[in-house]
Design a protein around this motif. Structure first.
Motif, mmCIF file in Angstrom:
data_model
loop_
_atom_site.group_PDB
_atom_site.id
_atom_site.type_symbol
_atom_site.label_atom_id
_atom_site.label_comp_id
_atom_site.label_asym_id
_atom_site.label_seq_id
_atom_site.Cartn_x
_atom_site.Cartn_y
_atom_site.Cartn_z
ATOM 1 N N ASP A 291 -10.286 -9.767 -5.381
ATOM 2 C CA ASP A 291 -11.035 -10.027 -4.154
ATOM 3 C C ASP A 291 -11.448 -8.750 -3.430
ATOM 4 O O ASP A 291 -12.182 -8.804 -2.448
ATOM 5 N N LEU A 292 -10.962 -7.600 -3.901
ATOM 6 C CA LEU A 292 -11.220 -6.340 -3.209
ATOM 7 C C LEU A 292 -12.582 -5.758 -3.575
ATOM 8 O O LEU A 292 -13.008 -5.825 -4.722
ATOM 9 N N SER A 293 -13.221 -5.139 -2.594
ATOM 10 C CA SER A 293 -14.448 -4.385 -2.868
ATOM 11 C C SER A 293 -14.047 -3.101 -3.586
ATOM 12 O O SER A 293 -12.879 -2.701 -3.578
ATOM 13 N N PHE A 294 -15.022 -2.441 -4.182
ATOM 14 C CA PHE A 294 -14.754 -1.185 -4.871
ATOM 15 C C PHE A 294 -14.120 -0.174 -3.916
ATOM 16 O O PHE A 294 -13.130 0.474 -4.235
ATOM 17 N N GLU A 295 -14.716 -0.044 -2.735
ATOM 18 C CA GLU A 295 -14.240 0.947 -1.766
ATOM 19 C C GLU A 295 -12.802 0.665 -1.329
ATOM 20 O O GLU A 295 -11.988 1.597 -1.235
ATOM 21 N N THR A 296 -12.479 -0.594 -1.067
ATOM 22 C CA THR A 296 -11.128 -0.953 -0.641
ATOM 23 C C THR A 296 -10.133 -0.720 -1.769
ATOM 24 O O THR A 296 -9.042 -0.187 -1.542
ATOM 25 N N ALA A 297 -10.497 -1.110 -2.988
ATOM 26 C CA ALA A 297 -9.606 -0.918 -4.137
ATOM 27 C C ALA A 297 -9.373 0.566 -4.396
ATOM 28 O O ALA A 297 -8.239 0.991 -4.657
ATOM 29 N N LEU A 298 -10.422 1.365 -4.300
ATOM 30 C CA LEU A 298 -10.291 2.804 -4.532
ATOM 31 C C LEU A 298 -9.405 3.446 -3.469
ATOM 32 O O LEU A 298 -8.551 4.287 -3.779
ATOM 33 N N GLU B 134 -5.940 5.384 -4.198
ATOM 34 C CA GLU B 134 -5.685 6.752 -3.746
ATOM 35 C C GLU B 134 -4.374 6.841 -2.961
ATOM 36 O O GLU B 134 -3.614 7.808 -3.105
ATOM 37 N N GLU B 135 -4.092 5.822 -2.140
ATOM 38 C CA GLU B 135 -2.836 5.804 -1.383
ATOM 39 C C GLU B 135 -1.644 5.701 -2.321
ATOM 40 O O GLU B 135 -0.622 6.372 -2.129
ATOM 41 N N ILE B 136 -1.757 4.864 -3.343
ATOM 42 C CA ILE B 136 -0.671 4.713 -4.318
ATOM 43 C C ILE B 136 -0.435 6.026 -5.053
ATOM 44 O O ILE B 136 0.717 6.456 -5.205
ATOM 45 N N VAL B 137 -1.495 6.664 -5.497
ATOM 46 C CA VAL B 137 -1.360 7.939 -6.207
ATOM 47 C C VAL B 137 -0.670 8.965 -5.307
ATOM 48 O O VAL B 137 0.236 9.685 -5.743
ATOM 49 N N GLY B 138 -1.057 9.009 -4.047
ATOM 50 C CA GLY B 138 -0.443 9.935 -3.104
ATOM 51 C C GLY B 138 1.045 9.690 -2.953
ATOM 52 O O GLY B 138 1.855 10.631 -2.957
ATOM 53 N N ARG B 139 1.428 8.428 -2.827
ATOM 54 C CA ARG B 139 2.850 8.091 -2.694
ATOM 55 C C ARG B 139 3.622 8.466 -3.952
ATOM 56 O O ARG B 139 4.722 9.021 -3.872
ATOM 57 N N LEU B 140 3.047 8.177 -5.108
ATOM 58 C CA LEU B 140 3.741 8.500 -6.365
ATOM 59 C C LEU B 140 3.838 10.017 -6.558
ATOM 60 O O LEU B 140 4.848 10.509 -7.065
ATOM 61 N N GLU B 141 2.810 10.751 -6.173
ATOM 62 C CA GLU B 141 2.832 12.211 -6.325
ATOM 63 C C GLU B 141 3.876 12.862 -5.423
ATOM 64 O O GLU B 141 4.459 13.873 -5.795
ATOM 65 N N ARG B 142 4.090 12.280 -4.236
ATOM 66 C CA ARG B 142 5.109 12.839 -3.340
ATOM 67 C C ARG B 142 6.501 12.686 -3.932
ATOM 68 O O ARG B 142 7.390 13.480 -3.641
ATOM 69 N N GLY B 143 6.702 11.641 -4.728
ATOM 70 C CA GLY B 143 7.983 11.448 -5.399
ATOM 71 C C GLY B 143 9.105 10.969 -4.503
ATOM 72 O O GLY B 143 10.274 11.046 -4.883
ATOM 73 N N ASP B 144 8.774 10.453 -3.330
ATOM 74 C CA ASP B 144 9.820 9.994 -2.419
ATOM 75 C C ASP B 144 9.977 8.470 -2.420
ATOM 76 O O ASP B 144 10.521 7.904 -1.493
ATOM 77 N N VAL B 145 9.522 7.827 -3.477
ATOM 78 C CA VAL B 145 9.592 6.374 -3.603
ATOM 79 C C VAL B 145 10.693 6.021 -4.602
ATOM 80 O O VAL B 145 10.778 6.632 -5.669
#
Length: 84
Positions: free
Chosen positions: A12-19, A23-34
């Motif tokens: 149901d997500l638009s391209f912009e919302t999904a992207l 990007e937020e998920i990648v940022g969280r995973l890159e920080r490594g604090d999850v």
């Protein structure tokens, strides 16, 4: 992966919302604090978001048309974009 009811369905997500979410998920995973379990869930959702964005982009590419120009530079028509 079980779908968290607080998250919108990916389809149901638009391209912009999904992207943006990807990007937020990648940022969280890159920080490594999850924690590991949450990292696995985030990675799974991120992969699904990536596939959704890819499908939306391919669909948009198929709709794009090239403008045909005459020798004088005037537009004479359009042809579908080659997506091969």
């Amino acid at each position: 992966m079980t779908h968290d009811s607080s998250e919108p369905a990916i389809g149901d997500l638009s391209f912009e919302t999904a992207l943006k979410e990807l990007e937020e998920i990648v940022g969280r995973l890159e920080r490594g604090d999850v924690p590991l379990e949450e990292s696995i869930k985030l990675y799974s959702r991120g992969e699904a978001l990536r596939r959704h964005c890819d499908r939306l982009l391919k669909s948009a590419e198929a709709k794009v048309e090239k403008i045909q120009l005459s020798e004088e530079g005037a537009a004479t028509g359009t042809t579908p974009l080659d997506v091969d």
